[in-house]
Design a protein around this motif. Structure first.
Motif, PDB file in Angstrom:
ATOM      1  N   TYR A   1      78.210  57.077  23.959  1.00  0.00           N
ATOM      2  CA  TYR A   1      79.245  56.779  22.979  1.00  0.00           C
ATOM      3  C   TYR A   1      80.254  57.928  22.851  1.00  0.00           C
ATOM      4  N   SER A   2      79.746  59.154  22.925  1.00  0.00           N
ATOM      5  CA  SER A   2      80.622  60.313  22.751  1.00  0.00           C
ATOM      6  C   SER A   2      81.529  60.539  23.963  1.00  0.00           C
ATOM      7  N   SER A   3      81.112  60.027  25.124  1.00  0.00           N
ATOM      8  CA  SER A   3      81.889  60.242  26.347  1.00  0.00           C
ATOM      9  C   SER A   3      82.783  59.063  26.705  1.00  0.00           C
TER      10      SER A   3
ATOM     11  N   LYS B   1      75.096  60.068  23.665  1.00  0.00           N
ATOM     12  CA  LYS B   1      75.896  60.768  24.670  1.00  0.00           C
ATOM     13  C   LYS B   1      76.901  59.820  25.318  1.00  0.00           C
TER      14      LYS B   1
END
Length: 211
Positions: free
Chosen positions: A129-131, A127
């Motif tokens: 890394y994705s944000s 999460k």
């Protein structure tokens, strides 16, 4: 009664600090505008960085940064407005200096290939890394803001125990940036940069009198 006297005595500082608090928020958002690849991206990864293990459990420490920052800012805003002023200016300066570096010297940190579903800690890292894009790494704002938070607690002698505890926490924050592969070792320079900025305004605002 004493509370009202304190508020009345410091109302001008509260007004100034309210403006500074807003500026902290908006200068922190510059990060979102600069967090992308540019025409020239640098990778500061060294052989030593490759020896640092990936430890997803440190996501708990890493995610504790914002709550501790908010608690510290609110505490000094409310109870020590004279200390809050240089603290706020230090935060704003750190954000401006760091984002200037991101614009002229953008860096990238290679991340491990992990997938959602392994366990709770790995899922939280996914999460993260994705944000957050893998840019805006040097200097690390996680290291810098943690160092600022720990520094301000040393201003008042009566908070010395808290200061030492927060310092341990700040060290763990710095370690978390390494073990989560969010930053490389060179990015830790954000911590001494922040301390240096705070010391400048510590002297400018003569915070020795607050000891």
């Amino acid at each position: 009664m004493k509370i009202f006297e304190f508020l009345k005595k410091n109302y001008k500082l509260y007004l100034i600090n309210s403006v500074l608090a807003v500026l902290i928020y908006y200068t922190s958002k510059i990060y979102d505008l600069t967090n992308h690849a540019t025409s020239c991206v640098h990778v500061l990864l060294t052989p030593l960085d490759k020896l640092v293990p990936f430890i997803p459990q440190f996501i708990i420490i890493y995610n504790s940064l914002e709550p501790i920052i908010y608690i510290t800012l609110f505490f000094f805003f409310l109870f020590h407005p004279r200390i809050f002023t240089p603290l706020a200016i230090s935060f704003i300066s750190l954000f401006l200096v760091s984002n200037f570096v991101y614009v002229v010297f953008q860096t990238y940190v290679p991340r491990p290939n992990i997938t959602y579903g392994a366990n709770y800690f790995v899922n939280q890292v996914v999460k993260l890394y994705s944000s957050d894009n893998p840019y805006n790494c040097f200097p690390s704002l996680h290291c810098g803001t943690a160092a600022l938070v720990s520094s301000v607690w040393f201003v008042k002698k009566k908070y010395r125990i808290i200061a030492y505890l927060i310092s341990i926490w700040a060290i763990l924050i710095i370690l978390s940036t390494q073990f989560l592969k969010q930053h490389v070792i060179a990015d830790i320079i954000g911590a001494p940069l922040a301390i240096g900025i705070f010391l400048i305004f510590y002297n400018v605002f003569n915070l020795e009198q607050e000891y």
